[in-house]
Write a protein that holds these residues in place. Structure first.
Motif, mmCIF file in Angstrom:
data_model
loop_
_atom_site.group_PDB
_atom_site.id
_atom_site.type_symbol
_atom_site.label_atom_id
_atom_site.label_comp_id
_atom_site.label_asym_id
_atom_site.label_seq_id
_atom_site.Cartn_x
_atom_site.Cartn_y
_atom_site.Cartn_z
ATOM 1 N N THR A 1 0.870 -1.170 0.000
ATOM 2 C CA THR A 1 0.000 0.000 0.000
ATOM 3 C C THR A 1 0.903 1.214 0.000
ATOM 4 N N GLY A 2 0.383 2.327 -0.447
ATOM 5 C CA GLY A 2 1.235 3.494 -0.443
ATOM 6 C C GLY A 2 0.582 4.721 -1.021
ATOM 7 N N VAL A 3 1.419 5.741 -1.108
ATOM 8 C CA VAL A 3 0.995 7.060 -1.558
ATOM 9 C C VAL A 3 2.009 7.571 -2.570
ATOM 10 N N LEU A 4 1.492 8.142 -3.653
ATOM 11 C CA LEU A 4 2.342 8.829 -4.618
ATOM 12 C C LEU A 4 1.905 10.284 -4.679
ATOM 13 N N ILE A 5 2.865 11.168 -4.913
ATOM 14 C CA ILE A 5 2.557 12.586 -5.058
ATOM 15 C C ILE A 5 3.071 13.051 -6.421
ATOM 16 N N LEU A 6 2.363 14.016 -6.965
ATOM 17 C CA LEU A 6 2.743 14.575 -8.262
ATOM 18 C C LEU A 6 3.720 15.720 -8.015
#
Length: 177
Positions: free
Chosen positions: A136-141
């Motif tokens: 699971t995780g988070v990506l940022i632009l």
């Protein structure tokens, strides 16, 4: 008692109605995702697929280029909460020997913030030694490029095994390990 029976009947009717609507040939099953959202999802998927491939290839520079400068990696052990620099220090000796890690995704779901500058995901992966794992995780632009800001690798424990696994962990901790 009468109220309980009424509620059960009402829920039963709603369930039957929902099943009818979902299976109705009149109700088309169309995607509600617009083109921009599909493109964003494709870009996030490409980053995550590249992340797994580069780890498997032990490609240190390109692998870590996919992370943000303040990223966090959370591993399967409770002690593994690493800043990106600590994670690099962990990975570098392995990658320098050509030994990465191979996790093959087989199911992934991606979600976005309203302004589509943050994405979060969950995925199931196969690994030769651990079997099925979950990422699971988070990506940022950042500057028009998706960067992994957090990745969390877990081993999903079937509910039927949870008590046994919890007892093993407790015993392990009592031994000071």
């Amino acid at each position: 008692m009468r109220l309980t029976v009424t509620i059960i009947l009402l829920l039963s009717c709603l369930n039957a109605f929902a099943a009818e609507v979902v299976s109705s040939p009149i109700a088309p099953r169309t995607s509600t995702k617009d083109k921009a959202l599909l493109e964003a999802e494709e870009k996030v998927n490409k980053v995550l697929d590249a992340l797994h491939q580069l780890a498997s290839d032990a490609n240190f520079d390109d692998y870590f280029a996919l992370y943000s400068n303040d990223a966090v990696f959370i591993g399967t052990d409770a002690t593994e909460v690493w800043t990106i620099n600590a994670f690099k220090a962990y990975a570098q000796p392995h990658f320098s020997k050509g030994q990465g890690w191979t996790y093959t995704p087989h199911s992934r779901h991606v979600y976005f913030s309203k302004n589509r500058d943050v994405a979060w995901f969950n995925e199931l992966l196969d690994n030769k030694s651990l079997g099925v794992t979950r990422g699971t995780g988070v990506l940022i632009l950042e500057n028009n490029a998706w960067k992994v800001s957090q990745y969390h690798l877990t081993i999903p424990v079937p509910n039927a095994l949870a008590d046994s696994v919890a007892e093993q962990i407790k015993s392990h901790r009592k031994k000071g390990q």
